[in-house]
Design an enzyme around this catalytic site. Structure first.
Site, mmCIF file in Angstrom:
data_model
loop_
_atom_site.group_PDB
_atom_site.id
_atom_site.type_symbol
_atom_site.label_atom_id
_atom_site.label_comp_id
_atom_site.label_asym_id
_atom_site.label_seq_id
_atom_site.Cartn_x
_atom_site.Cartn_y
_atom_site.Cartn_z
ATOM 1 N N GLU A 93 16.210 30.055 -0.622
ATOM 2 C CA GLU A 93 16.437 30.430 0.771
ATOM 3 C C GLU A 93 15.202 30.227 1.627
ATOM 4 O OE1 GLU A 93 17.864 34.215 -0.815
ATOM 5 O OE2 GLU A 93 16.377 35.147 0.463
ATOM 6 N N CYS A 112 9.661 30.441 7.087
ATOM 7 C CA CYS A 112 9.211 31.009 5.816
ATOM 8 C C CYS A 112 9.841 30.173 4.705
ATOM 9 C CB CYS A 112 9.644 32.463 5.743
ATOM 10 S SG CYS A 112 9.191 33.235 4.195
ATOM 11 N N CYS A 119 10.698 33.262 -9.770
ATOM 12 C CA CYS A 119 9.242 33.458 -9.824
ATOM 13 C C CYS A 119 8.890 34.155 -11.123
ATOM 14 C CB CYS A 119 8.778 34.309 -8.645
ATOM 15 S SG CYS A 119 6.995 34.611 -8.653
ATOM 16 N N CYS A 123 7.221 40.865 -9.723
ATOM 17 C CA CYS A 123 6.940 42.126 -9.026
ATOM 18 C C CYS A 123 8.240 42.933 -8.950
ATOM 19 C CB CYS A 123 6.404 41.855 -7.620
ATOM 20 S SG CYS A 123 4.979 40.747 -7.629
ATOM 21 N N CYS A 126 10.569 43.066 -5.770
ATOM 22 C CA CYS A 126 10.907 41.785 -5.152
ATOM 23 C C CYS A 126 12.141 41.180 -5.819
ATOM 24 C CB CYS A 126 9.716 40.835 -5.291
ATOM 25 S SG CYS A 126 10.120 39.129 -4.875
ATOM 26 N N CYS A 359 12.272 38.023 1.015
ATOM 27 C CA CYS A 359 12.286 36.917 0.073
ATOM 28 C C CYS A 359 13.219 37.126 -1.119
ATOM 29 C CB CYS A 359 10.840 36.665 -0.352
ATOM 30 S SG CYS A 359 10.343 36.945 -2.003
HETATM 31 N N1 SAH Z 1 4.633 34.955 -4.331
HETATM 32 C C1 SAH Z 1 3.868 35.053 -3.156
HETATM 33 C C2 SAH Z 1 4.600 34.587 -1.924
HETATM 34 C C3 SAH Z 1 6.042 34.956 -1.810
HETATM 35 S S1 SAH Z 1 6.378 36.681 -1.609
HETATM 36 C C4 SAH Z 1 3.341 36.448 -2.971
HETATM 37 O O1 SAH Z 1 3.758 37.346 -3.678
HETATM 38 O O2 SAH Z 1 2.484 36.628 -2.111
HETATM 39 C C5 SAH Z 1 5.795 36.951 0.049
HETATM 40 C C6 SAH Z 1 5.523 38.409 0.384
HETATM 41 O O3 SAH Z 1 6.761 39.151 0.433
HETATM 42 C C7 SAH Z 1 4.652 39.096 -0.637
HETATM 43 O O4 SAH Z 1 3.634 39.839 -0.022
HETATM 44 C C8 SAH Z 1 5.643 39.980 -1.331
HETATM 45 O O5 SAH Z 1 5.037 41.044 -1.973
HETATM 46 C C9 SAH Z 1 6.563 40.371 -0.205
HETATM 47 N N2 SAH Z 1 7.820 40.969 -0.656
HETATM 48 C C10 SAH Z 1 8.514 40.710 -1.768
HETATM 49 N N3 SAH Z 1 9.604 41.497 -1.863
HETATM 50 C C11 SAH Z 1 9.600 42.274 -0.772
HETATM 51 C C12 SAH Z 1 10.452 43.311 -0.307
HETATM 52 N N4 SAH Z 1 11.533 43.668 -0.975
HETATM 53 N N5 SAH Z 1 10.123 43.923 0.868
HETATM 54 C C13 SAH Z 1 9.020 43.557 1.557
HETATM 55 N N6 SAH Z 1 8.190 42.586 1.162
HETATM 56 C C14 SAH Z 1 8.461 41.951 0.005
HETATM 57 FE FE1 SF4 Z 2 6.832 36.350 -7.120
HETATM 58 FE FE2 SF4 Z 2 8.112 38.045 -5.520
HETATM 59 FE FE3 SF4 Z 2 5.859 38.799 -6.729
HETATM 60 FE FE4 SF4 Z 2 5.747 36.968 -4.751
HETATM 61 S S1 SF4 Z 2 6.387 39.113 -4.581
HETATM 62 S S2 SF4 Z 2 4.716 36.900 -6.751
HETATM 63 S S3 SF4 Z 2 7.707 35.905 -5.119
HETATM 64 S S4 SF4 Z 2 7.769 38.265 -7.749
#
Ligand code: SAH
Ligand code: SF4
Length: 370
Positions: A93, A112, A119, A123, A126, A359
């Site tokens: 997406e 974006c 990934c 995390c 996420c 994301c």
């Molecule tokens: N993997 C990279 C870039 C993609 S995620 C990273 O982690 O930086 C981009 C941002 O979105 C990151 O800061 C991530 O922690 C945040 N993110 C992921 N899931 C989220 C959520 N459910 N609510 C708010 N931010 C989120």
């Molecule tokens: Fe991967 Fe989501 Fe963590 Fe970014 S926030 S590193 S996309 S798992």
């Protein structure tokens, strides 16, 4: 034999392809312009190429864009999300945000972009992280996400009757994309080569022509990637997803911290700053009862004190019941404490929640449903 995707080629590679077809050098510039200035969806659209050349080129190559399987617009029309199906059926997406993430006054249209399907970092808050790693996107799949929105915007011009490609051909660039953030699905610095090719291609002044400083790469803290980024000639912005000020908590919030712990990450950030003199943004997703306490705010303040940086506080977009958004006063108290250490902060404006703009949220839902 699968045909070459023109969007996977660098400008010199495109020039070689056309040279192999016996064409003069200016043809490469012409095709490049069709791809990156006029956002052509097919070779057929490149109407100022002679018909014989279009036919010969089409034998070898094509413009292969992902299929838009869903498009959603937020209630206020300021956020738009595309769910895209890649050649192999994987779904990613991309989001267009027609406002300023940092609430500065300038009008922005930010795309974006996803860099991987799934990934590996995992995390827990996420949605993409919950899918696990699927594969890296090609450079063509990365740039295609930007081009699809650019195409939409060029046809979104109020009252415009012409086809977007024709309008662009006549020098009308309307509602251009002003910024790109590599903050969609995936960890950009674990797909460095393709990411960087996409950055260079989108920067190319003869094509899409977006300034490096209008691009931001967000990373969970992949140290070798940060150090390589520091040596690049094109200076894009760096955002580091911190989410916790100590290893114990960060090992859970951003599991790659076990490999690249905070002290090493900070050292890499300092080297990056030394080499580039660019201010780093630290992202901190606030999860109620997890990482939003006043004590942690002080710890974060102490960790970052003295660094030229900016902290972006992001109330979580909940993906399941485990993580929820702190109340507004908790967010503001956290912010005040971090700022008391002389650190600039912003609380991210929340838009597009109803279209699951965060994301990976929509693809994860799609994957569950199918
Ligand atoms: N993997 C990279 C870039 C993609 S995620 C990273 O982690 O930086 C981009 C941002 O979105 C990151 O800061 C991530 O922690 C945040 N993110 C992921 N899931 C989220 C959520 N459910 N609510 C708010 N931010 C989120
Ligand atoms: Fe991967 Fe989501 Fe963590 Fe970014 S926030 S590193 S996309 S798992």
């Amino acid at each position: 034999m699968t045909r070459t995707n023109l969007l996977d080629l660098s400008h010199p590679q495109l020039a070689s392809l056309l040279a192999e077809l016996g064409e003069p050098a200016y043809r490469a510039r012409q095709v490049w312009g069709w791809l990156y200035k006029r956002f052509a969806l097919s070779i057929d659209e490149m109407t100022d190429l002679p018909a014989y050349l279009r036919a010969r080129l089409a034998e070898r190559a094509e413009v292969r864009l992902p299929a838009v399987i869903r498009a959603l617009t937020s209630d206020d029309s300021l956020t738009r999300k595309l769910l895209l199906k890649l050649d192999d059926g994987n779904v990613i997406e991309s989001v267009l945000m027609m406002y300023d993430l940092t609430e500065e006054s300038r009008e922005r249209r930010t795309v974006c972009v996803s860099t991987q399907a799934g990934c590996a970092v995992g995390c827990p808050f996420c949605a993409t992280g919950q899918m696990g790693f699927v594969r890296n996107l090609t450079s063509g799949e990365i740039v295609a996400q930007v081009l699809l929105f650019a195409r939409e915007l060029s046809s979104a011009r109020p009252g415009q009757k012409q086809a977007p490609a024709k309008a662009a051909a006549e020098g009308e660039t309307h509602l251009p994309i002003t910024n790109i953030v590599f903050m969609g699905m995936g960890e950009p610095l674990l797909n460095y080569a393709n990411l960087w090719q996409a950055v260079e291609r989108l920067h190319d002044p003869q094509g899409f022509n977006l300034g490096a400083r209008r691009m931001t790469i967000s990373t969970s803290g992949i140290i070798p990637g940060i150090l390589t980024l520091a040596t690049e000639k094109l200076q894009v912005n760096l955002a580091v997803s911190l989410h916790a000020p100590n290893d114990k908590l960060r090992n859970i919030m951003v599991p790659v911290n076990r490999k690249y712990p905070i002290a090493d990450l900070m050292k890499a950030c300092r080297s990056y700053f030394e080499a580039t003199k660019r201010r780093i943004t630290f992202e901190y997703v606030l999860n109620d009862q997890v990482n939003a306490s006043e004590e942690l705010a002080h710890e974060l303040g102490k960790l970052l004190k003295g660094m030229l940086c900016h902290v972006n506080l992001i109330p979580v977009n909940p993906t399941d019941a485990t993580f929820s958004r702190p109340k507004r006063d908790v967010v503001l108290a956290f912010q005040r404490i971090v700022e008391s250490y002389g650190i600039a902060t912003t609380v991210r404006v929340e838009k597009g929640v109803e279209i699951r703009a965060a994301c990976g949220q929509l693809s994860a839902k799609q994957a569950k449903a199918s």
